[in-house]
Write an enzyme that holds these catalytic residues in place. Structure first.
Site, PDB file in Angstrom:
ATOM      1  N   GLU A  59      67.711  67.535 -42.547  1.00  0.00           N
ATOM      2  CA  GLU A  59      67.091  68.853 -42.784  1.00  0.00           C
ATOM      3  C   GLU A  59      67.486  69.907 -41.750  1.00  0.00           C
ATOM      4  OE1 GLU A  59      62.857  68.156 -43.211  1.00  0.00           O
ATOM      5  OE2 GLU A  59      63.080  67.757 -45.335  1.00  0.00           O
TER       6      GLU A  59
ATOM      7  N   GLU B 217     100.902  46.511 -65.121  1.00  0.00           N
ATOM      8  CA  GLU B 217     100.914  45.071 -64.826  1.00  0.00           C
ATOM      9  C   GLU B 217      99.591  44.741 -64.162  1.00  0.00           C
ATOM     10  OE1 GLU B 217     104.209  43.795 -62.371  1.00  0.00           O
ATOM     11  OE2 GLU B 217     105.524  45.331 -63.240  1.00  0.00           O
TER      12      GLU B 217
END
Ligand SMILES: *[C@@H]1O[C@H](CO)[C@@H](O)[C@H](O)[C@H]1NC(C)=O
Ligand SMILES: *[C@@H]1O[C@H](CO)[C@@H](O)[C@H](O)[C@H]1NC(C)=O
Ligand SMILES: *[C@@H]1O[C@H](CO)[C@@H](O)[C@H](O)[C@H]1NC(C)=O
Ligand SMILES: *[C@@H]1O[C@H](CO)[C@@H](O)[C@H](O)[C@H]1NC(C)=O
Length: 385
Positions: free
Chosen positions: A190, A372
């Site tokens: 905060e 692959e």
């Protein structure tokens, strides 16, 4: 430790939310699998043991003992310092998946910088281990309104740019000591509320203000100090974040080096910052024209995935001379799975999912073909199967 005005502001919302929950009957299954439920606290609110085992006062201790009406001191609080095992058990019994708590800077580094307090270190190691043993993720905040009073006295705390150096060193200590088990970090709690309460109205620590904006402070300047404090918090946050990314976020660096080396220029027109930092002048720079050419020069991304690696930071491999890709990347790597058989990698289907998510989230969800994947085996190992 919320401001009164803040709590009031949220009361009507909270009431609405409760009404909605009780009529709709949500359950765990209404949330996606990765959704994390937890609880949260701050050090001064819950730890207690304010004068024990080498902890020194924070600006909250001083504020709480200054006799402001309605402000309680946290000398004992919930006594989590002594009762962390019971607290963690309660969390586990409730089915919580995460616990957000903050580290008391002045418990870990009693002078604000310099030597670690071994008992403070032991406490946070114990708490973190206890959480992990119970399958609860630790989410750690570094500064929750509780700057060491020593730094407030020495140079005015957040009002001085000296705080950037000390906050970064404190963060470094935390990353180094707890980073092997903690992967969720918050720097500063905060920021806006802290600056307004502490430096404009003076109703939270360090209780600085000037009339007519704040009325009861012995020092401060409401016109200018909130802006200075936030500016220094931003600089301190940035400094700690850069440190973390460069030295501790090994996984991100490995992804940058192996994947971003190629994809970052193709998507954004330049090499990743981590590569520029670690490779320095040996990494060719794109001219503006080259950057424009390379950027966007693909129609799809081909993914080939066979294995997963565990990585751990090894910054000591970064030396000015005799560098190559493997030392620039500055990590120790270990293959996931049983590597005792030559050429045989563990089958890790989850790693294919991770790479697909990574490409999607980091590089803007480009079209992907999996070219692959699977289990990579030597011929002799294949014949054995
Ligand atoms: C200042 O202190 C007085 C006397 O304690 C109190 O009545 C008043 O509410 C305080 N004002 C603020 C803004 O905290
Ligand atoms: C606060 O700082 C401003 C800007 O430096 C200055 O003009 C003002 O006089 C100061 N106010 C107080 C109360 O010290
Ligand atoms: C870390 O880097 C140093 C210096 O290059 C090297 O000697 C060491 O082997 C590395 N450690 C591991 C575990 O890779
Ligand atoms: C790894 O594979 C080897 C060879 O098949 C086997 O002897 C060993 O027990 C395996 N180790 C683990 C941890 O699975």
């Amino acid at each position: 430790m919320k401001l009164l005005s803040n709590s009031l502001m949220f009361l009507p919302l909270l009431a609405l939310a409760l009404t909605a929950v009780s009529s709709l009957k949500y359950s765990r299954n209404d949330f996606p699998p990765g959704f994390v439920f937890g609880s949260g606290t701050s050090a001064y609110q819950v730890e207690g043991a304010a004068d024990e085992d080498g902890r020194t006062p924070s600006i909250w201790d001083v504020f709480a003992h200054a006799g402001h009406s309605g402000v309680a001191a946290g000398n004992v609080a919930c006594d989590q310092y002594h009762k962390y095992k019971e607290d963690v058990k309660l969390m586990a019994d409730m089915g919580l998946e995460a616990y957000r708590f903050s580290i008391s800077w002045s418990r870990l580094l009693p002078s604000g910088r310099g030597p670690i307090n071994p008992k403070g270190l032991q406490y946070y190691n114990n708490l973190i281990d206890e959480l992990i043993t119970h399958g609860i993720q630790p989410h750690v905040t570094l500064h929750h309104f509780d700057l060491p009073q020593a730094l407030e006295d020495e140079y005015g705390g957040w009002l001085s740019q000296e705080i950037v150096r000390d906050f970064t060193a404190y963060a470094d200590t935390c990353f180094k000591e707890f980073g092997d088990r903690v992967s969720h970090w918050t720097t500063i709690n905060e920021v806006n509320v802290f600056a307004l309460g502490g430096y404009d109205q003076g109703i939270t620590p360090p209780a600085r203000c000037s009339p007519p904006f704040g009325l009861n402070c012995t020092k401060g300047n409401s016109s200018i100090e909130p802006y200075i404090a936030v500016h220094n918090m931003l600089l301190a946050h940035a400094s700690a974040t850069i440190l973390y990314k460069q030295q501790y976020k090994a996984t991100a660096r490995v992804n940058d080096f192996y994947i971003g080396w190629i994809l970052h220029p193709l998507v954004f027109g330049d090499y990743p910052e981590t590569m520029k930092t670690n490779v320095g002048s040996r990494l060719p720079a794109f001219t503006e024209e080259e950057s424009e050419q390379v950027k966007g020069a693909f129609d799809f991304v081909g993914v080939i995935n066979y294995m997963a690696l565990y990585v751990k930071d090894n910054s000591s491999s970064l030396k000015p001379n005799l560098q190559d890709f493997n030392t620039d990347i500055a990590v120790e790597m270990t293959l996931v799975g049983n590597t005792s058989i030559e050429n045989e990698y563990a089958n890790t289907p989850w790693s294919l999912q991770q790479i697909l998510l990574y490409v999607k989230e980091t590089y803007g969800n480009p079209p992907v073909y999996i070219l692959e994947n699977g289990l990579s085996l030597s011929l002799s190992a294949s014949l054995r199967l």
